[in-house]
Motif scaffolding. Structure first.
Motif, PDB file in Angstrom:
ATOM      1  N   PRO A 124       0.792  -1.235   0.000  1.00 41.13           N
ATOM      2  CA  PRO A 124       0.000   0.000   0.000  1.00 41.13           C
ATOM      3  C   PRO A 124       0.826   1.288   0.000  1.00 41.13           C
ATOM      4  O   PRO A 124       0.287   2.358  -0.248  1.00 41.13           O
ATOM      5  CB  PRO A 124      -0.799  -0.073   1.314  1.00 41.13           C
ATOM      6  CG  PRO A 124      -0.717  -1.475   1.787  1.00 41.13           C
ATOM      7  CD  PRO A 124       0.519  -2.071   1.196  1.00 41.13           C
ATOM      8  N   GLU A 125       2.139   1.199   0.274  1.00 43.39           N
ATOM      9  CA  GLU A 125       2.938   2.431   0.271  1.00 43.39           C
ATOM     10  C   GLU A 125       4.210   2.154  -0.519  1.00 43.39           C
ATOM     11  O   GLU A 125       4.782   1.063  -0.383  1.00 43.39           O
ATOM     12  CB  GLU A 125       3.297   2.760   1.721  1.00 43.39           C
ATOM     13  CG  GLU A 125       3.702   4.176   1.960  1.00 43.39           C
ATOM     14  CD  GLU A 125       4.254   4.348   3.376  1.00 43.39           C
ATOM     15  OE1 GLU A 125       5.118   5.217   3.545  1.00 43.39           O
ATOM     16  OE2 GLU A 125       3.844   3.605   4.282  1.00 43.39           O
ATOM     17  N   LEU A 126       4.644   3.115  -1.308  1.00 43.76           N
ATOM     18  CA  LEU A 126       5.874   2.923  -2.088  1.00 43.76           C
ATOM     19  C   LEU A 126       7.099   3.285  -1.258  1.00 43.76           C
ATOM     20  O   LEU A 126       7.172   4.375  -0.681  1.00 43.76           O
ATOM     21  CB  LEU A 126       5.836   3.797  -3.347  1.00 43.76           C
ATOM     22  CG  LEU A 126       7.112   3.783  -4.191  1.00 43.76           C
ATOM     23  CD1 LEU A 126       7.357   2.411  -4.828  1.00 43.76           C
ATOM     24  CD2 LEU A 126       7.059   4.845  -5.280  1.00 43.76           C
ATOM     25  N   HIS A 127       8.035   2.349  -1.213  1.00 44.06           N
ATOM     26  CA  HIS A 127       9.326   2.608  -0.558  1.00 44.06           C
ATOM     27  C   HIS A 127      10.401   2.463  -1.619  1.00 44.06           C
ATOM     28  O   HIS A 127      10.397   1.471  -2.355  1.00 44.06           O
ATOM     29  CB  HIS A 127       9.599   1.568   0.531  1.00 44.06           C
ATOM     30  CG  HIS A 127       8.582   1.578   1.623  1.00 44.06           C
ATOM     31  ND1 HIS A 127       8.791   2.201   2.832  1.00 44.06           N
ATOM     32  CD2 HIS A 127       7.348   1.045   1.687  1.00 44.06           C
ATOM     33  CE1 HIS A 127       7.719   2.049   3.596  1.00 44.06           C
ATOM     34  NE2 HIS A 127       6.820   1.353   2.925  1.00 44.06           N
ATOM     35  N   CYS A 128      11.320   3.422  -1.688  1.00 41.45           N
ATOM     36  CA  CYS A 128      12.437   3.207  -2.612  1.00 41.45           C
ATOM     37  C   CYS A 128      13.608   4.074  -2.206  1.00 41.45           C
ATOM     38  O   CYS A 128      13.441   5.071  -1.505  1.00 41.45           O
ATOM     39  CB  CYS A 128      12.016   3.414  -4.070  1.00 41.45           C
ATOM     40  SG  CYS A 128      11.706   5.080  -4.539  1.00 41.45           S
ATOM     41  N   LEU A 158      -8.016  -6.960  -1.773  1.00 41.59           N
ATOM     42  CA  LEU A 158      -7.013  -6.509  -2.750  1.00 41.59           C
ATOM     43  C   LEU A 158      -6.961  -4.995  -2.937  1.00 41.59           C
ATOM     44  O   LEU A 158      -6.029  -4.484  -3.545  1.00 41.59           O
ATOM     45  CB  LEU A 158      -7.214  -7.226  -4.093  1.00 41.59           C
ATOM     46  CG  LEU A 158      -6.961  -8.736  -4.058  1.00 41.59           C
ATOM     47  CD1 LEU A 158      -7.013  -9.325  -5.467  1.00 41.59           C
ATOM     48  CD2 LEU A 158      -5.614  -9.083  -3.415  1.00 41.59           C
ATOM     49  N   GLY A 159      -7.950  -4.267  -2.379  1.00 37.87           N
ATOM     50  CA  GLY A 159      -7.828  -2.804  -2.352  1.00 37.87           C
ATOM     51  C   GLY A 159      -6.571  -2.397  -1.585  1.00 37.87           C
ATOM     52  O   GLY A 159      -5.949  -1.375  -1.858  1.00 37.87           O
ATOM     53  N   SER A 160      -6.178  -3.226  -0.625  1.00 38.80           N
ATOM     54  CA  SER A 160      -4.944  -2.987   0.152  1.00 38.80           C
ATOM     55  C   SER A 160      -3.907  -4.046  -0.185  1.00 38.80           C
ATOM     56  O   SER A 160      -3.127  -4.470   0.678  1.00 38.80           O
ATOM     57  CB  SER A 160      -5.215  -3.070   1.650  1.00 38.80           C
ATOM     58  OG  SER A 160      -6.228  -2.193   2.009  1.00 38.80           O
ATOM     59  N   CYS A 161      -3.897  -4.476  -1.438  1.00 42.41           N
ATOM     60  CA  CYS A 161      -3.001  -5.594  -1.780  1.00 42.41           C
ATOM     61  C   CYS A 161      -1.541  -5.225  -1.538  1.00 42.41           C
ATOM     62  O   CYS A 161      -1.149  -4.062  -1.584  1.00 42.41           O
ATOM     63  CB  CYS A 161      -3.184  -6.019  -3.242  1.00 42.41           C
ATOM     64  SG  CYS A 161      -2.610  -4.827  -4.445  1.00 42.41           S
ATOM     65  N   PHE A 162      -0.761  -6.255  -1.281  1.00 47.61           N
ATOM     66  CA  PHE A 162       0.685  -6.095  -1.179  1.00 47.61           C
ATOM     67  C   PHE A 162       1.247  -6.095  -2.601  1.00 47.61           C
ATOM     68  O   PHE A 162       0.778  -6.856  -3.453  1.00 47.61           O
ATOM     69  CB  PHE A 162       1.267  -7.269  -0.385  1.00 47.61           C
ATOM     70  CG  PHE A 162       2.758  -7.283  -0.354  1.00 47.61           C
ATOM     71  CD1 PHE A 162       3.450  -6.400   0.449  1.00 47.61           C
ATOM     72  CD2 PHE A 162       3.474  -8.174  -1.134  1.00 47.61           C
ATOM     73  CE1 PHE A 162       4.839  -6.393   0.465  1.00 47.61           C
ATOM     74  CE2 PHE A 162       4.864  -8.181  -1.125  1.00 47.61           C
ATOM     75  CZ  PHE A 162       5.537  -7.289  -0.316  1.00 47.61           C
ATOM     76  N   GLN A 163       2.231  -5.234  -2.838  1.00 48.16           N
ATOM     77  CA  GLN A 163       2.919  -5.259  -4.146  1.00 48.16           C
ATOM     78  C   GLN A 163       4.394  -4.985  -3.929  1.00 48.16           C
ATOM     79  O   GLN A 163       4.773  -4.167  -3.071  1.00 48.16           O
ATOM     80  CB  GLN A 163       2.336  -4.184  -5.077  1.00 48.16           C
ATOM     81  CG  GLN A 163       2.936  -4.227  -6.486  1.00 48.16           C
ATOM     82  CD  GLN A 163       2.399  -3.125  -7.382  1.00 48.16           C
ATOM     83  OE1 GLN A 163       1.939  -2.093  -6.896  1.00 48.16           O
ATOM     84  NE2 GLN A 163       2.457  -3.332  -8.686  1.00 48.16           N
TER      85      GLN A 163
END
Ligand code: AKG
Ligand code: FE2
Length: 282
Positions: free
Chosen positions: A70-74, A120-125
């Motif tokens: 749910p949150e982008l880390h980079c 899946l609205g809060s799916c892991f990616q």
């Protein structure tokens, strides 16, 4: 395993992500150091092999893994990475969610059934960049970049830099996955196998290294919401079929798969219902 064409994710975006990953691998070691000791549940991780803490053998791979939803880390560098990763993650997530709806329908369920059960609205990616340096010598032809495994998630989408090496086990034989220009490979992971009570199979695959050329690829994987409990959908596990898998929180499954040595589809044993048949001679 499928190949997906006309997917609407522009080649320019694919190339931009590949370029940003290349730059990332080329950064001086001190700029990557903070992510080198990261564990499987840390949102950004660099490493070699699969999990160098447990591999015991050296595989020819460098990787970067970034949680993207749910949150982008980079990492902060290269500067282009965050924007490109955000757009790529959003586009491929949309595509993978559409494919999940199609899987739901192919099982005779409503299109939204899997998405609803697995939140899946809060799916892991996660986005992964893999870099396999050339193996070097004639004796190393066919060196293993990543040993046989199935992926921990729902669906894995990948594209490569024109150097082949992905193999899929089909009817007991390893077959090379041959690309169509611009198309994605999409691989079913362990969660469709658990959720469909074994009607879908997590695809067994591995990566070989090229002797002369570096191989690079970018992976976008979606899984259930980390808090979701995955178990066979009740409609698919009714008598006379027997229940093949027990329920497991996806977070626990992923941590289990990522913390152990890759061993074909051994991670599924965590949730396999044991019967006299599967217990063998015990
Ligand atoms: O390198 C490849 O072709 C496959 C990579 C892969 O299986 C993975 O990252 O899980
Ligand atoms: Fe994989």
């Amino acid at each position: 395993m499928m190949k997906v064409t006309n997917h609407g994710v522009h080649e320019a975006l694919q190339s931009a992500l590949m370029d940003a990953c290349k730059e990332l691998f080329g950064l001086p070691p001190e700029q990557k150091a903070e992510f080198m000791d990261a564990g499987p549940m840390d949102p950004v991780r660099f490493g070699t092999g699969f999990n160098s803490a447990v591999d015991g053998a050296r595989y020819w791979r460098d990787y970067v893994k970034m949680f993207a939803h749910p949150e982008l880390h980079c990492p902060a560098k290269p500067d282009t990475l965050r924007g490109v990763a955000a757009e790529y993650a959003a586009r491929t997530r949309g595509l993978l969610l559409e494919l999940t709806a199609a899987i739901s329908e192919s099982l005779g369920l409503e299109g939204g059934r899997i998405a609803e059960r697995l939140d899946l609205g809060s799916c892991f990616q996660i986005l992964v960049g893999n870099h396999y340096p050339p193996s070097g010598g004639p004796d190393d032809d066919g060196a293993v970049g990543l040993p046989a495994h199935s992926d921990h998630g729902l669906l894995t989408l990948l594209f490569q830099n024109g150097v082949d090496g992905l193999q899929v086990k089909h009817d007991g034989r390893w077959l090379l996955a041959e690309p169509i220009p611009g198309a994605f490979f999409v691989i079913a992971g362990d969660q469709p196998e658990i959720g469909s009570n074994g009607r879908y199979k997590g695809v067994l695959h591995r990566a070989l290294v090229d002797r002369a050329q570096a191989r690079m690829l970018c992976v976008s994987l979606i899984g259930p919401c980390l808090d979701a409990v995955v178990e066979p959908v009740p409609e698919l596990a009714v008598a006379p079929l027997r229940l093949e898998y027990m329920g497991v929180e996806y977070r626990d499954y992923m941590e289990h798969q990522q913390s152990n040595k890759l061993n074909e589809k051994g991670a599924l044993d965590l949730v396999r219902v044991q019967t006299a048949e599967t217990l063998g001679n015990f």
